[in-house]
Design a protein around this motif. Structure first.
Motif, PDB file in Angstrom:
ATOM      1  N   ALA A  16      45.065  28.169  22.898  1.00 26.31           N
ATOM      2  CA  ALA A  16      46.364  28.695  23.340  1.00 26.31           C
ATOM      3  C   ALA A  16      46.689  30.035  22.695  1.00 26.31           C
ATOM      4  N   GLY A  17      45.847  30.499  21.790  1.00 22.40           N
ATOM      5  CA  GLY A  17      46.075  31.792  21.167  1.00 22.40           C
ATOM      6  C   GLY A  17      46.879  31.745  19.889  1.00 22.40           C
ATOM      7  N   PHE A  18      46.971  30.553  19.263  1.00 22.01           N
ATOM      8  CA  PHE A  18      47.743  30.402  18.026  1.00 22.01           C
ATOM      9  C   PHE A  18      46.812  29.990  16.872  1.00 22.01           C
ATOM     10  N   THR A  19      47.371  30.042  15.689  1.00 25.16           N
ATOM     11  CA  THR A  19      46.678  29.574  14.495  1.00 25.16           C
ATOM     12  C   THR A  19      47.518  28.477  13.834  1.00 25.16           C
ATOM     13  N   GLN A  20      46.904  27.811  12.857  1.00 21.86           N
ATOM     14  CA  GLN A  20      47.633  26.781  12.105  1.00 21.86           C
ATOM     15  C   GLN A  20      48.855  27.382  11.417  1.00 21.86           C
ATOM     16  N   SER A  56      51.025  33.195  25.251  1.00 20.75           N
ATOM     17  CA  SER A  56      52.142  32.591  25.967  1.00 20.75           C
ATOM     18  C   SER A  56      52.804  31.536  25.086  1.00 20.75           C
ATOM     19  N   PRO A  57      54.138  31.463  25.072  1.00 18.15           N
ATOM     20  CA  PRO A  57      54.820  30.452  24.265  1.00 18.15           C
ATOM     21  C   PRO A  57      54.419  29.046  24.675  1.00 18.15           C
ATOM     22  N   ALA A  58      54.409  28.157  23.723  1.00 21.47           N
ATOM     23  CA  ALA A  58      54.063  26.755  23.956  1.00 21.47           C
ATOM     24  C   ALA A  58      55.065  25.882  23.211  1.00 21.47           C
ATOM     25  N   ILE A  59      54.955  24.585  23.394  1.00 17.68           N
ATOM     26  CA  ILE A  59      55.795  23.648  22.667  1.00 17.68           C
ATOM     27  C   ILE A  59      54.923  22.865  21.701  1.00 17.68           C
ATOM     28  N   LEU A  60      55.581  22.305  20.690  1.00 14.33           N
ATOM     29  CA  LEU A  60      54.832  21.615  19.634  1.00 14.33           C
ATOM     30  C   LEU A  60      54.080  20.406  20.183  1.00 14.33           C
ATOM     31  N   GLY A  61      54.675  19.686  21.141  1.00 11.01           N
ATOM     32  CA  GLY A  61      54.050  18.481  21.650  1.00 11.01           C
ATOM     33  C   GLY A  61      52.724  18.718  22.329  1.00 11.01           C
ATOM     34  N   LEU A  85      61.919  17.128  18.775  1.00 13.54           N
ATOM     35  CA  LEU A  85      60.988  17.748  17.842  1.00 13.54           C
ATOM     36  C   LEU A  85      59.744  18.247  18.577  1.00 13.54           C
ATOM     37  N   GLU A  86      59.278  17.498  19.533  1.00 19.21           N
ATOM     38  CA  GLU A  86      58.097  17.924  20.284  1.00 19.21           C
ATOM     39  C   GLU A  86      58.394  19.134  21.168  1.00 19.21           C
ATOM     40  N   ASN A  87      59.647  19.353  21.512  1.00 21.03           N
ATOM     41  CA  ASN A  87      60.022  20.477  22.376  1.00 21.03           C
ATOM     42  C   ASN A  87      60.303  21.765  21.607  1.00 21.03           C
ATOM     43  N   ILE A  88      60.053  21.786  20.309  1.00 17.81           N
ATOM     44  CA  ILE A  88      60.255  23.021  19.537  1.00 17.81           C
ATOM     45  C   ILE A  88      59.280  24.080  20.044  1.00 17.81           C
ATOM     46  N   PRO A  89      59.770  25.254  20.420  1.00 16.20           N
ATOM     47  CA  PRO A  89      58.868  26.292  20.945  1.00 16.20           C
ATOM     48  C   PRO A  89      58.015  26.899  19.836  1.00 16.20           C
ATOM     49  N   ILE A  90      56.798  27.222  20.170  1.00 10.04           N
ATOM     50  CA  ILE A  90      55.846  27.858  19.258  1.00 10.04           C
ATOM     51  C   ILE A  90      55.512  29.233  19.823  1.00 10.04           C
ATOM     52  N   THR A  91      55.781  30.239  19.041  1.00  5.72           N
ATOM     53  CA  THR A  91      55.449  31.609  19.421  1.00  5.72           C
ATOM     54  C   THR A  91      54.479  32.178  18.407  1.00  5.72           C
ATOM     55  N   GLY A  92      53.690  33.143  18.835  1.00  5.92           N
ATOM     56  CA  GLY A  92      52.689  33.727  17.958  1.00  5.92           C
ATOM     57  C   GLY A  92      52.557  35.206  18.175  1.00  5.92           C
ATOM     58  N   PRO A  93      51.382  35.730  18.030  1.00  8.12           N
ATOM     59  CA  PRO A  93      51.166  37.164  18.209  1.00  8.12           C
ATOM     60  C   PRO A  93      51.392  37.574  19.663  1.00  8.12           C
ATOM     61  N   SER A  94      51.594  38.836  19.859  1.00  8.31           N
ATOM     62  CA  SER A  94      51.826  39.359  21.201  1.00  8.31           C
ATOM     63  C   SER A  94      50.624  39.056  22.096  1.00  8.31           C
ATOM     64  N   GLY A  95      50.900  38.674  23.321  1.00  5.31           N
ATOM     65  CA  GLY A  95      49.832  38.333  24.261  1.00  5.31           C
ATOM     66  C   GLY A  95      49.639  36.849  24.437  1.00  5.31           C
ATOM     67  N   ASP A 150      50.685  29.860  12.499  1.00  4.59           N
ATOM     68  CA  ASP A 150      51.750  30.103  13.477  1.00  4.59           C
ATOM     69  C   ASP A 150      52.564  28.843  13.721  1.00  4.59           C
ATOM     70  N   VAL A 151      51.889  27.715  13.844  1.00  5.60           N
ATOM     71  CA  VAL A 151      52.604  26.456  14.058  1.00  5.60           C
ATOM     72  C   VAL A 151      53.464  26.107  12.854  1.00  5.60           C
ATOM     73  N   ALA A 152      52.886  26.219  11.664  1.00 12.38           N
ATOM     74  CA  ALA A 152      53.639  25.884  10.446  1.00 12.38           C
ATOM     75  C   ALA A 152      54.830  26.825  10.262  1.00 12.38           C
ATOM     76  N   GLN A 153      54.656  28.105  10.554  1.00 14.45           N
ATOM     77  CA  GLN A 153      55.733  29.070  10.388  1.00 14.45           C
ATOM     78  C   GLN A 153      56.883  28.772  11.345  1.00 14.45           C
ATOM     79  N   ASN A 154      56.592  28.444  12.585  1.00 15.60           N
ATOM     80  CA  ASN A 154      57.646  28.127  13.547  1.00 15.60           C
ATOM     81  C   ASN A 154      58.395  26.860  13.170  1.00 15.60           C
ATOM     82  N   LEU A 155      57.666  25.858  12.669  1.00 13.66           N
ATOM     83  CA  LEU A 155      58.319  24.624  12.234  1.00 13.66           C
ATOM     84  C   LEU A 155      59.205  24.866  11.016  1.00 13.66           C
ATOM     85  N   LEU A 156      58.719  25.656  10.090  1.00 10.40           N
ATOM     86  CA  LEU A 156      59.481  25.932   8.878  1.00 10.40           C
ATOM     87  C   LEU A 156      60.793  26.634   9.202  1.00 10.40           C
TER      88      LEU A 156
END
Length: 353
Positions: free
Chosen positions: A246-250, A310-315, A298-308, A252-258
């Motif tokens: 999906a274009g993210f890293t571990q 696409s946003p995703a959800i945690l679930g 909690l599963e619907n928390i959006p995950i964003t990362g570097p440019s390019g 990115d997920v941890a940062q969005n949750l925090l």
């Protein structure tokens, strides 16, 4: 060399001290020579002195070096089930207050004060001697009027009745007067048995066995393990393959949750300067708690990362599981430590004036 005929008072004082000390040393040397020449008499005399000291000590065995003080107040620490919300702990404290007012006559109660949860700041926490671990902890300070029954009698009765009235809740009585607090060196109990080691699970099993053995010691009270092991946790396992696709890293997920659950102040502090008064205010970004009150939220928390990307959800990137763990992690000399706290049940009572 000092001049013994000097008129300086400091010199004359020093000379007098040295002369007296030399006489004392000569007499001590003579006494040692007599003891060596009469060894049998000295040994029997030494035995008689030891036996006599022991006989004089027996009537006072079990007494405190510092006498107990009835300060007319007692402090009780309440610990509900791990994971209890602070509003539920406040409701529990209200019911405990009502129970205390039923056990103590109203004319003897001056005030009852509750401190619920963790202190607001680390400074307040450092000055607290109750060692709270989370929102399930509370301190109840009961102050009695001048004419009251001995405080120890109330503590003894409440120890027995509170556990029957509130099953599943731990109660312990902390030092309330300044003398006991100083003698405990800031600890919440006069007895502290520490179990240290690198294997935390083995330490926990050994601490539980040791606690059961200490409970068999006569005179002990309020025995408990300080670090709870049953704090409800949500374990989030991130699927790294899906995350990378999906274009993210571990991170990115941890940062969005925090940021969503804890706030952004610690990771990305933001300040706003008020131009009217020149005061700088800290701004924290966080998802309102009422917006995350279920696993689906909690599963619907959006995950964003570097440019390019696409946003995703945690679930779609991770799975969430319910589990339990420690709510407080303590260390001693780098190694994990488990504290077994306890007090001494006193049966001594006195009448207050």
């Amino acid at each position: 060399m000092l001049n013994p005929t000097s008129r300086n008072p400091l010199v004359r004082m020093q000379v007098a001290f040295e002369v007296g000390f030399e006489k004392f040393r000569d007499r001590y040397h003579q006494m040692l020579e007599r003891c060596l020449h009469h060894r049998t008499v000295f040994l029997w005399g030494f035995v008689v002195v030891c036996v006599g000291s022991f006989v004089l000590l027996v009537p006072w065995l079990g007494r405190d070096f510092f006498p107990a003080v009835d300060a007319g107040q007692f402090k009780m620490h309440v610990r509900g089930r791990a994971g209890t919300r602070i509003e539920e702990t406040a409701n529990l404290c209200d019911r405990i207050e009502d129970f205390i007012r039923q056990q103590i006559p109203p004319q003897e109660i001056s005030s009852i004060i509750d401190n619920i949860g963790l202190p607001y700041s680390g400074i307040n926490l450092s000055y607290s001697n109750s060692a709270p671990t989370g929102p399930a902890d509370a301190d109840v300070l009961v102050t009695l009027n001048k004419d009251h029954r001995p405080t120890e009698e109330y503590i003894h009765d409440l120890r027995l009745k509170l556990r029957e009235a509130f099953p599943g809740v731990d109660f312990s009585f902390l030092p309330a007067d300044i003398v006991s607090q100083i003698l405990n060196f800031g600890l919440p109990a006069p007895i502290d048995v520490q179990v240290t080691g690198y294997d935390l699970q083995s330490n926990r099993q050994f601490a539980n066995k040791l606690l059961r053995r200490i409970e068999m010691v006569s005179g002990t009270a309020d025995l408990r393990i300080q670090q709870p092991f049953d704090e409800p946790h949500l374990r989030i396992d991130v699927d790294r393959t899906k995350t990378q696709l999906a274009g993210f890293t571990q991170r990115d997920v941890a940062q969005n949750l925090l940021i969503s659950l804890s706030g952004s102040f610690q990771t990305s502090p933001t300040f706003w300067l008020n131009p009217k008064n020149g005061v700088s205010y800290s701004i924290a970004t966080q998802t309102p708690q009422y917006r995350v009150d279920s696993l689906q939220d909690l599963e619907n928390i959006p995950i964003t990362g570097p440019s390019g990307a696409s946003p995703a959800i945690l679930g779609s990137l991770a799975s969430i599981k319910r589990t339990t763990g420690m709510s407080l992690v303590s260390h001693y000399d780098i190694q994990p430590v488990i504290d077994i706290y306890g007090s001494v049940a006193t049966t001594r009572s006195w009448r207050c004036g």
